[in-house]
Design a protein around this motif. Structure first.
Motif, PDB file in Angstrom:
ATOM      1  N   TYR A 139       0.835  -1.196   0.000  1.00  8.72           N
ATOM      2  CA  TYR A 139       0.000   0.000   0.000  1.00  8.72           C
ATOM      3  C   TYR A 139       0.871   1.248   0.000  1.00  8.72           C
ATOM      4  O   TYR A 139       2.085   1.184   0.198  1.00  8.72           O
ATOM      5  N   GLY A 140       0.234   2.381  -0.241  1.00 10.72           N
ATOM      6  CA  GLY A 140       0.913   3.658  -0.454  1.00 10.72           C
ATOM      7  C   GLY A 140       2.049   3.975   0.488  1.00 10.72           C
ATOM      8  O   GLY A 140       3.192   4.204   0.063  1.00 10.72           O
ATOM      9  N   TYR A 141       1.736   3.978   1.784  1.00  7.88           N
ATOM     10  CA  TYR A 141       2.745   4.384   2.761  1.00  7.88           C
ATOM     11  C   TYR A 141       3.926   3.428   2.764  1.00  7.88           C
ATOM     12  O   TYR A 141       5.084   3.845   2.904  1.00  7.88           O
ATOM     13  N   TYR A 146      -1.377   5.739 -10.448  1.00 12.91           N
ATOM     14  CA  TYR A 146      -2.636   5.839 -11.196  1.00 12.91           C
ATOM     15  C   TYR A 146      -2.456   5.379 -12.629  1.00 12.91           C
ATOM     16  O   TYR A 146      -3.285   4.676 -13.188  1.00 12.91           O
ATOM     17  N   TYR A 205       2.256   9.082  -6.635  1.00 10.53           N
ATOM     18  CA  TYR A 205       0.824   8.807  -6.845  1.00 10.53           C
ATOM     19  C   TYR A 205       0.420   8.836  -8.322  1.00 10.53           C
ATOM     20  O   TYR A 205      -0.296   7.932  -8.779  1.00 10.53           O
ATOM     21  N   PRO A 206       0.811   9.864  -9.078  1.00  9.71           N
ATOM     22  CA  PRO A 206       0.405   9.867 -10.498  1.00  9.71           C
ATOM     23  C   PRO A 206       0.899   8.638 -11.259  1.00  9.71           C
ATOM     24  O   PRO A 206       0.196   8.142 -12.139  1.00  9.71           O
ATOM     25  N   ARG A 219     -11.072   3.491   8.923  1.00 10.21           N
ATOM     26  CA  ARG A 219     -10.306   4.084   7.843  1.00 10.21           C
ATOM     27  C   ARG A 219     -10.335   3.136   6.661  1.00 10.21           C
ATOM     28  O   ARG A 219     -10.774   2.006   6.776  1.00 10.21           O
ATOM     29  N   SER A 220      -9.786   3.589   5.542  1.00 12.60           N
ATOM     30  CA  SER A 220      -9.661   2.692   4.397  1.00 12.60           C
ATOM     31  C   SER A 220      -8.211   2.711   3.927  1.00 12.60           C
ATOM     32  O   SER A 220      -7.505   3.707   4.084  1.00 12.60           O
ATOM     33  N   ARG A 221      -7.777   1.593   3.407  1.00  7.29           N
ATOM     34  CA  ARG A 221      -6.420   1.482   2.904  1.00  7.29           C
ATOM     35  C   ARG A 221      -6.460   0.805   1.541  1.00  7.29           C
ATOM     36  O   ARG A 221      -7.119  -0.224   1.375  1.00  7.29           O
ATOM     37  N   LYS A 222      -5.740   1.377   0.584  1.00  7.22           N
ATOM     38  CA  LYS A 222      -5.754   0.817  -0.770  1.00  7.22           C
ATOM     39  C   LYS A 222      -4.527  -0.078  -0.957  1.00  7.22           C
ATOM     40  O   LYS A 222      -3.391   0.385  -0.785  1.00  7.22           O
ATOM     41  N   LEU A 237       6.157   4.234  -0.188  1.00  2.33           N
ATOM     42  CA  LEU A 237       6.977   5.424   0.065  1.00  2.33           C
ATOM     43  C   LEU A 237       8.133   5.098   1.007  1.00  2.33           C
ATOM     44  O   LEU A 237       9.259   5.566   0.811  1.00  2.33           O
ATOM     45  N   ARG A 250       8.537  12.021  -3.481  1.00  3.36           N
ATOM     46  CA  ARG A 250       7.359  12.518  -2.802  1.00  3.36           C
ATOM     47  C   ARG A 250       6.073  12.002  -3.421  1.00  3.36           C
ATOM     48  O   ARG A 250       6.064  11.545  -4.554  1.00  3.36           O
ATOM     49  N   GLU A 251       5.014  12.126  -2.638  1.00  2.00           N
ATOM     50  CA  GLU A 251       3.705  11.645  -3.064  1.00  2.00           C
ATOM     51  C   GLU A 251       3.345  12.209  -4.434  1.00  2.00           C
ATOM     52  O   GLU A 251       2.751  11.537  -5.268  1.00  2.00           O
ATOM     53  N   GLU A 306      -4.321   2.450 -14.490  1.00  2.00           N
ATOM     54  CA  GLU A 306      -5.111   2.764 -15.682  1.00  2.00           C
ATOM     55  C   GLU A 306      -4.743   1.860 -16.848  1.00  2.00           C
ATOM     56  O   GLU A 306      -5.607   1.469 -17.631  1.00  2.00           O
ATOM     57  N   TYR A 310      -2.239  -2.421  -3.450  1.00  2.00           N
ATOM     58  CA  TYR A 310      -1.888  -2.608  -4.856  1.00  2.00           C
ATOM     59  C   TYR A 310      -1.265  -3.993  -5.057  1.00  2.00           C
ATOM     60  O   TYR A 310      -0.495  -4.467  -4.223  1.00  2.00           O
TER      61      TYR A 310
END
Lengths: 143, 120
Positions: B33-35, B62, B58-59, B80-83, B38, B53-54, B66, B85
């Protein structure tokens, strides 16, 4: 701080990615809290709302037709009501006579009591027109 | 190891291309996940991707999603929610292909630079 930042970013994002990106940012802020990072720290990393939103805005120009449509509709409704009210004024009254002297006679008409619903509709039309114009201005500035 | 700062315009263009490959590689290791991504970049990225950096990461995430190279699912965890990948089969194939490209690309450039150094 967090809510202010999220609001600012949300306003800049294209509708297509808005929900997803804001959710991701909220997740990021939550993670910060878990790891002893302050909201200010995160915001420093993210950059200004404009800087952060910039990659998502690449190649995107907000469409002008929706606000134009709304303003056009408002204009149409207002004009129709204006015309209707004018016609009503011309045709509606019953001439019951004249009062006043030679220097300023006044004709009196009697019309049915109450406020014509056309006034209400006119107000609605003007509101739509104003909303459309404000929206158009906002989109124009976003480009 | 002195020389050109990685934040120069030249460095930025290079980083953009490589970041997709690096992220694909990280996600291929396992669902993440994101964190966590990073943090891994910070830990292993050194001067190049450490502190990425984010706004850069992030882009790219995405874009990878996509184009179907990664997939995501959102898990609700206590309010909370966590995405999360994960890499897709297409992503795995792309990773293999791009890794091969990276190797031959850098070998080729190294070849030229080596000749240049040898000549001096």
């Amino acid at each position: 701080m967090r809510e202010q930042y999220l609001r600012a970013v949300r306003r800049l994002l294209p509708r297509k990615v808005r929900q997803a990106v804001v959710r991701d940012l909220e997740e990021r802020f939550d993670a910060a809290a878990d790891h002893g990072e302050s909201e200010a720290d995160v915001i420093a990393r993210l950059g200004t709302p404009e800087e952060f939103a910039a990659p998502f805005r690449e190649g995107w120009t907000p469409a002008l037709w929706p606000p134009l449509l709304l303003a056009g509709l408002g204009l149409l409704v207002s004009a129709a009501c204006g015309l209707g009210l004018w016609l009503q004024a011309q045709l509606g009254g019953e001439d019951v006579g004249v009062i006043g002297g030679a220097d300023g006679p006044t004709r009196i008409y009697v019309t049915s009591g109450g406020v014509s619903p056309l006034w209400l509709l006119l107000a609605l039309g003007l509101a739509l027109l104003a909303a459309g114009v404000l929206w158009l201005r906002r989109r124009g500035l976003q480009r | 190891m002195g020389g050109m700062p990685v934040d120069s315009r030249y460095g930025q263009q290079f980083k953009k291309g490589a970041l997709e490959l690096v992220l694909l590689c990280l996600i291929a290791r396992g669902e993440t996940y994101g964190y966590e991504i990073l943090t891994a970049l910070d830990r292993q990225g050194g001067r190049i991707f450490g502190g990425a950096r984010e706004g850069s990461v992030y882009p790219v995430l995405y874009r990878l999603e996509e184009t179907g190279l990664i997939s995501s699912r959102i898990r609700a965890e206590g309010g909370r929610s966590r995405k999360y990948y994960a890499i897709t089969p297409a992503g795995q194939a792309a990773l293999t292909e791009r890794t091969a490209f990276w190797r031959s690309f850098s070998q080729c450039v190294d070849g030229f630079l080596q000749d240049e150094e040898d000549a001096r």
